[in-house]
Design a protein around this motif. Sequence first.
Motif, PDB file in Angstrom:
ATOM      1  N   TRP A 214      55.078  -3.597  71.799  1.00 56.54           N
ATOM      2  CA  TRP A 214      55.821  -4.840  71.694  1.00 56.54           C
ATOM      3  C   TRP A 214      56.788  -4.770  70.516  1.00 56.54           C
ATOM      4  O   TRP A 214      56.484  -4.173  69.486  1.00 56.54           O
ATOM      5  CB  TRP A 214      54.869  -6.021  71.492  1.00 56.54           C
ATOM      6  N   VAL A 215      57.953  -5.379  70.692  1.00 57.41           N
ATOM      7  CA  VAL A 215      58.960  -5.475  69.631  1.00 57.41           C
ATOM      8  C   VAL A 215      59.257  -6.954  69.385  1.00 57.41           C
ATOM      9  O   VAL A 215      59.526  -7.702  70.329  1.00 57.41           O
ATOM     10  CB  VAL A 215      60.262  -4.742  70.020  1.00 57.41           C
ATOM     11  N   THR A 216      59.194  -7.361  68.129  1.00 57.60           N
ATOM     12  CA  THR A 216      59.530  -8.737  67.760  1.00 57.60           C
ATOM     13  C   THR A 216      60.972  -8.800  67.280  1.00 57.60           C
ATOM     14  O   THR A 216      61.401  -7.973  66.475  1.00 57.60           O
ATOM     15  CB  THR A 216      58.588  -9.252  66.651  1.00 57.60           C
ATOM     16  N   TYR A 217      61.716  -9.771  67.789  1.00 57.95           N
ATOM     17  CA  TYR A 217      63.072 -10.060  67.322  1.00 57.95           C
ATOM     18  C   TYR A 217      62.989 -11.202  66.308  1.00 57.95           C
ATOM     19  O   TYR A 217      62.424 -12.259  66.605  1.00 57.95           O
ATOM     20  CB  TYR A 217      63.966 -10.508  68.475  1.00 57.95           C
ATOM     21  N   ASP A 224      74.849  -7.914  61.045  1.00 60.55           N
ATOM     22  CA  ASP A 224      75.427  -6.804  60.285  1.00 60.55           C
ATOM     23  C   ASP A 224      74.995  -6.858  58.823  1.00 60.55           C
ATOM     24  O   ASP A 224      74.607  -5.835  58.231  1.00 60.55           O
ATOM     25  CB  ASP A 224      76.944  -6.841  60.398  1.00 60.55           C
ATOM     26  N   GLU A 225      75.033  -8.042  58.264  1.00 58.37           N
ATOM     27  CA  GLU A 225      74.641  -8.204  56.866  1.00 58.37           C
ATOM     28  C   GLU A 225      73.155  -7.919  56.682  1.00 58.37           C
ATOM     29  O   GLU A 225      72.753  -7.240  55.732  1.00 58.37           O
ATOM     30  CB  GLU A 225      74.962  -9.638  56.425  1.00 58.37           C
ATOM     31  N   LEU A 238      67.570   1.938  63.119  1.00 68.95           N
ATOM     32  CA  LEU A 238      67.284   2.771  64.284  1.00 68.95           C
ATOM     33  C   LEU A 238      68.365   2.635  65.357  1.00 68.95           C
ATOM     34  O   LEU A 238      68.722   3.610  66.006  1.00 68.95           O
ATOM     35  CB  LEU A 238      65.915   2.388  64.867  1.00 68.95           C
ATOM     36  N   LYS A 239      68.846   1.413  65.558  1.00 66.90           N
ATOM     37  CA  LYS A 239      69.966   1.162  66.468  1.00 66.90           C
ATOM     38  C   LYS A 239      70.896   0.185  65.764  1.00 66.90           C
ATOM     39  O   LYS A 239      70.503  -0.946  65.487  1.00 66.90           O
ATOM     40  CB  LYS A 239      69.478   0.574  67.794  1.00 66.90           C
ATOM     41  N   PRO A 240      72.123   0.610  65.449  1.00 70.41           N
ATOM     42  CA  PRO A 240      73.031  -0.258  64.684  1.00 70.41           C
ATOM     43  C   PRO A 240      73.402  -1.517  65.463  1.00 70.41           C
ATOM     44  O   PRO A 240      73.184  -1.593  66.682  1.00 70.41           O
ATOM     45  CB  PRO A 240      74.249   0.639  64.446  1.00 70.41           C
ATOM     46  N   PRO A 241      73.965  -2.502  64.777  1.00 72.45           N
ATOM     47  CA  PRO A 241      74.300  -3.764  65.436  1.00 72.45           C
ATOM     48  C   PRO A 241      75.216  -3.578  66.634  1.00 72.45           C
ATOM     49  O   PRO A 241      76.143  -2.776  66.609  1.00 72.45           O
ATOM     50  CB  PRO A 241      75.009  -4.551  64.319  1.00 72.45           C
ATOM     51  N   ARG A 242      74.925  -4.344  67.675  1.00 70.08           N
ATOM     52  CA  ARG A 242      75.750  -4.340  68.885  1.00 70.08           C
ATOM     53  C   ARG A 242      75.676  -5.729  69.514  1.00 70.08           C
ATOM     54  O   ARG A 242      74.709  -6.478  69.312  1.00 70.08           O
ATOM     55  CB  ARG A 242      75.261  -3.292  69.894  1.00 70.08           C
ATOM     56  N   VAL A 249      72.529  -7.853  68.146  1.00 73.08           N
ATOM     57  CA  VAL A 249      71.192  -7.330  67.891  1.00 73.08           C
ATOM     58  C   VAL A 249      71.263  -5.971  67.200  1.00 73.08           C
ATOM     59  O   VAL A 249      72.261  -5.249  67.293  1.00 73.08           O
ATOM     60  CB  VAL A 249      70.376  -7.198  69.197  1.00 73.08           C
ATOM     61  N   ALA A 250      70.189  -5.644  66.510  1.00 74.12           N
ATOM     62  CA  ALA A 250      70.007  -4.319  65.907  1.00 74.12           C
ATOM     63  C   ALA A 250      68.519  -4.042  65.869  1.00 74.12           C
ATOM     64  O   ALA A 250      67.701  -4.976  65.783  1.00 74.12           O
ATOM     65  CB  ALA A 250      70.593  -4.279  64.498  1.00 74.12           C
ATOM     66  N   MET A 251      68.145  -2.779  65.951  1.00 73.14           N
ATOM     67  CA  MET A 251      66.741  -2.398  65.789  1.00 73.14           C
ATOM     68  C   MET A 251      66.591  -1.644  64.477  1.00 73.14           C
ATOM     69  O   MET A 251      67.350  -0.710  64.193  1.00 73.14           O
ATOM     70  CB  MET A 251      66.234  -1.539  66.939  1.00 73.14           C
TER      71      MET A 251
END
Length: 269
Positions: A214-217, A224-225, A238-242, A249-251
């Motif tokens: 599970w991943v919590t947002y 970005d900040e 792990l995954k830049p903002p998109r 979102v970003a991971m």
Amino acid sequence: MTEARGSAGPNGETHARHVPGTPCWVSLMVHSMAATQEFYGSLFGWEFRPGPQQLGPYVRALLAGHEVAGIGQLPPDRHLPLAWTPYLASDDVDLTAETVRLCGGTVGVGPLDAGDAGRLMIGSDPSGAVFGVWQAAAHLGTSIGGVSGTPAWHELLTFESVSVAKFYETVFGHEEEPVVSTDLDYVTLHVGGRPVAGIHGVGGALPRDRGPHWVTYFEVADTDEATAHVADLGGHVLKPPRDSAHGRVAMVADPEGARFSLLQRPRRP
């Protein structure tokens, strides 16, 4: 990405009990409590106070006086991948634990009482993803939402969605809404007509060192900040903002490697 949770008033008045099947709490077990509190305190503005100690040292994170999440101490000899664990509400955790077993899941901890706060169990679904179940007493769970630093969404990353969705539907009474797409395996879980969590089947793209999880947002004002702040605090991007259909979102991961996502919701006109 819409959460169904009880609400809290501006002066901290008691919020409603979470509807069974909805994510009501999220917790993280770590090796260094002090460093972890420093990281999330700086990132989200959380403050901390002691919580039930049945599973070892444990603190609750607060935002403007409202309880948001929990952080506990891992035994020194445990070196499993760290992850935020969502807890789903239940009116009878013992019955839920029995249903988990009957449906092919595993009960790893409990059911047991957490002082006068409530009763809990920690288990895993048939694919191995870990989740918790919370039967509230004095502690109802997360008592604020929709502001920066609060859990905004929970998403299960797994091999495929169909069989796992049936597990959660049977155990927690979720209704399913599959995404009709030839290249996206995604099911949204609903309670009372409201989306409460997602199941994303990613097949071979699942990290081999993690397995289904599970991943919590967490909601932020500026993805970005916040992502840059994670890196400054010793975390990992792990995954830049998109941009996504639900916001920016970003991971990321904290300094001990616990993964989570950041979500900046679209501004309403």
